[in-house]
Write a protein that holds these residues in place. Structure first.
Motif, PDB file in Angstrom:
ATOM      1  N   PRO A  78       0.845  -1.200   0.000  1.00  0.00           N
ATOM      2  CA  PRO A  78       0.000   0.000   0.000  1.00  0.00           C
ATOM      3  C   PRO A  78       0.884   1.255   0.000  1.00  0.00           C
ATOM      4  N   VAL A  79       0.306   2.373  -0.371  1.00  0.00           N
ATOM      5  CA  VAL A  79       1.051   3.629  -0.454  1.00  0.00           C
ATOM      6  C   VAL A  79       1.694   3.985   0.883  1.00  0.00           C
ATOM      7  N   TRP A  80       0.978   3.755   1.992  1.00  0.00           N
ATOM      8  CA  TRP A  80       1.527   4.154   3.287  1.00  0.00           C
ATOM      9  C   TRP A  80       2.816   3.414   3.606  1.00  0.00           C
ATOM     10  N   TYR A  81       3.029   2.224   3.073  1.00  0.00           N
ATOM     11  CA  TYR A  81       4.289   1.492   3.277  1.00  0.00           C
ATOM     12  C   TYR A  81       5.462   2.303   2.723  1.00  0.00           C
ATOM     13  N   HIS A  82       5.306   2.829   1.537  1.00  0.00           N
ATOM     14  CA  HIS A  82       6.359   3.629   0.915  1.00  0.00           C
ATOM     15  C   HIS A  82       6.578   4.934   1.689  1.00  0.00           C
ATOM     16  N   ASN A  83       5.496   5.480   2.248  1.00  0.00           N
ATOM     17  CA  ASN A  83       5.621   6.673   3.086  1.00  0.00           C
ATOM     18  C   ASN A  83       6.496   6.387   4.304  1.00  0.00           C
ATOM     19  N   LEU A  84       6.283   5.232   4.951  1.00  0.00           N
ATOM     20  CA  LEU A  84       7.064   4.885   6.142  1.00  0.00           C
ATOM     21  C   LEU A  84       8.520   4.615   5.800  1.00  0.00           C
ATOM     22  N   ARG A  85       8.760   4.030   4.649  1.00  0.00           N
ATOM     23  CA  ARG A  85      10.148   3.786   4.217  1.00  0.00           C
ATOM     24  C   ARG A  85      10.888   5.112   4.028  1.00  0.00           C
ATOM     25  N   ALA A  86      10.202   6.114   3.490  1.00  0.00           N
ATOM     26  CA  ALA A  86      10.818   7.415   3.245  1.00  0.00           C
ATOM     27  C   ALA A  86      10.893   8.268   4.512  1.00  0.00           C
ATOM     28  N   HIS A  87       9.872   8.170   5.368  1.00  0.00           N
ATOM     29  CA  HIS A  87       9.768   9.003   6.574  1.00  0.00           C
ATOM     30  C   HIS A  87       9.291   8.123   7.738  1.00  0.00           C
ATOM     31  N   PRO A  88      10.206   7.460   8.453  1.00  0.00           N
ATOM     32  CA  PRO A  88       9.788   6.496   9.480  1.00  0.00           C
ATOM     33  C   PRO A  88       9.237   7.096  10.771  1.00  0.00           C
ATOM     34  N   LEU A  89       9.382   8.393  11.003  1.00  0.00           N
ATOM     35  CA  LEU A  89       8.806   8.995  12.204  1.00  0.00           C
ATOM     36  C   LEU A  89       7.311   9.194  11.984  1.00  0.00           C
ATOM     37  N   VAL A  90       6.507   8.597  12.856  1.00  0.00           N
ATOM     38  CA  VAL A  90       5.054   8.583  12.676  1.00  0.00           C
ATOM     39  C   VAL A  90       4.348   8.887  13.987  1.00  0.00           C
ATOM     40  N   GLN A  91       3.056   9.101  13.881  1.00  0.00           N
ATOM     41  CA  GLN A  91       2.168   9.143  15.040  1.00  0.00           C
ATOM     42  C   GLN A  91       1.190   7.994  14.889  1.00  0.00           C
ATOM     43  N   LEU A  92       0.872   7.372  16.006  1.00  0.00           N
ATOM     44  CA  LEU A  92      -0.102   6.290  16.011  1.00  0.00           C
ATOM     45  C   LEU A  92      -1.135   6.625  17.064  1.00  0.00           C
ATOM     46  N   GLN A  93      -2.394   6.725  16.654  1.00  0.00           N
ATOM     47  CA  GLN A  93      -3.475   6.994  17.606  1.00  0.00           C
ATOM     48  C   GLN A  93      -4.222   5.712  17.869  1.00  0.00           C
ATOM     49  N   ASP A  94      -4.239   5.312  19.135  1.00  0.00           N
ATOM     50  CA  ASP A  94      -4.970   4.126  19.578  1.00  0.00           C
ATOM     51  C   ASP A  94      -5.978   4.615  20.606  1.00  0.00           C
ATOM     52  N   GLY A  95      -7.227   4.762  20.177  1.00  0.00           N
ATOM     53  CA  GLY A  95      -8.232   5.372  21.042  1.00  0.00           C
ATOM     54  C   GLY A  95      -7.885   6.837  21.230  1.00  0.00           C
ATOM     55  N   ALA A  96      -7.869   7.298  22.484  1.00  0.00           N
ATOM     56  CA  ALA A  96      -7.541   8.688  22.773  1.00  0.00           C
ATOM     57  C   ALA A  96      -6.030   8.921  22.841  1.00  0.00           C
ATOM     58  N   GLU A  97      -5.265   7.855  22.946  1.00  0.00           N
ATOM     59  CA  GLU A  97      -3.809   7.979  23.109  1.00  0.00           C
ATOM     60  C   GLU A  97      -3.100   8.132  21.766  1.00  0.00           C
ATOM     61  N   VAL A  98      -2.270   9.166  21.674  1.00  0.00           N
ATOM     62  CA  VAL A  98      -1.471   9.416  20.473  1.00  0.00           C
ATOM     63  C   VAL A  98      -0.013   9.251  20.865  1.00  0.00           C
ATOM     64  N   ARG A  99       0.690   8.396  20.109  1.00  0.00           N
ATOM     65  CA  ARG A  99       2.097   8.120  20.400  1.00  0.00           C
ATOM     66  C   ARG A  99       2.966   8.512  19.214  1.00  0.00           C
ATOM     67  N   GLU A 100       4.136   9.042  19.524  1.00  0.00           N
ATOM     68  CA  GLU A 100       5.166   9.265  18.516  1.00  0.00           C
ATOM     69  C   GLU A 100       5.977   7.981  18.443  1.00  0.00           C
ATOM     70  N   MET A 101       6.225   7.487  17.248  1.00  0.00           N
ATOM     71  CA  MET A 101       6.940   6.231  17.078  1.00  0.00           C
ATOM     72  C   MET A 101       7.854   6.307  15.870  1.00  0.00           C
ATOM     73  N   THR A 102       8.775   5.378  15.806  1.00  0.00           N
ATOM     74  CA  THR A 102       9.642   5.232  14.646  1.00  0.00           C
ATOM     75  C   THR A 102       9.375   3.870  14.035  1.00  0.00           C
ATOM     76  N   ALA A 103       8.955   3.852  12.790  1.00  0.00           N
ATOM     77  CA  ALA A 103       8.646   2.605  12.105  1.00  0.00           C
ATOM     78  C   ALA A 103       9.929   1.963  11.583  1.00  0.00           C
ATOM     79  N   HIS A 104       9.948   0.642  11.607  1.00  0.00           N
ATOM     80  CA  HIS A 104      11.049  -0.091  10.987  1.00  0.00           C
ATOM     81  C   HIS A 104      10.488  -1.394  10.421  1.00  0.00           C
ATOM     82  N   GLU A 105      11.137  -1.897   9.418  1.00  0.00           N
ATOM     83  CA  GLU A 105      10.675  -3.122   8.772  1.00  0.00           C
ATOM     84  C   GLU A 105      11.162  -4.322   9.555  1.00  0.00           C
ATOM     85  N   ALA A 106      10.241  -5.193   9.907  1.00  0.00           N
ATOM     86  CA  ALA A 106      10.596  -6.412  10.632  1.00  0.00           C
ATOM     87  C   ALA A 106      11.158  -7.425   9.661  1.00  0.00           C
ATOM     88  N   SER A 107      12.084  -8.219  10.140  1.00  0.00           N
ATOM     89  CA  SER A 107      12.634  -9.270   9.288  1.00  0.00           C
ATOM     90  C   SER A 107      12.562 -10.604   9.989  1.00  0.00           C
TER      91      SER A 107
END
Length: 107
Positions: A78-107
């Motif tokens: 999906p497009v968002w995969y390529h977005n994470l590869r280019a810019h791994p710093l993300v926000q993830l909202q789970d319910g009311a909680e918003v977290r800053e995270m760094t994405a990485h590809e699992a192997s």
């Protein structure tokens, strides 16, 4: 994650509406997709640098999240995969909680 980019809502009405509902209600509504819980991923576009948001299935264990870029078994990511590869710093909202995270590809 830097929110310097301009938010560019999804061109898909269903995605755009679900993100808006989820964020407006702190995840008390719009929190499922096909009967499964979701989180909201906020990232920067790989080419545009625009802020993008997408609801994804919630896969969490002990505070660690996995994002599965399978696009329902399609041969391409999906497009968002390529977005994470280019810019791994993300926000993830789970319910009311918003977290800053760094994405990485699992192997």
């Amino acid at each position: 994650m830097s929110n310097d980019g301009e938010y560019q809502p999804s061109p898909r009405t269903q995605v755009r509406d679900q993100v808006e509902l989820y964020e407006r209600t702190s995840g008390t509504e719009g929190n499922t997709l096909r009967g499964r819980p979701v989180v909201i991923l906020t990232c920067l576009g790989a080419r545009t640098g625009a802020v993008r948001k997408v609801p994804l299935m919630r896969v969490e264990h002990d505070g660690e999240y996995a994002l599965v870029a399978s696009m329902g078994g399609a041969p391409e990511h999906p497009v968002w995969y390529h977005n994470l590869r280019a810019h791994p710093l993300v926000q993830l909202q789970d319910g009311a909680e918003v977290r800053e995270m760094t994405a990485h590809e699992a192997s």
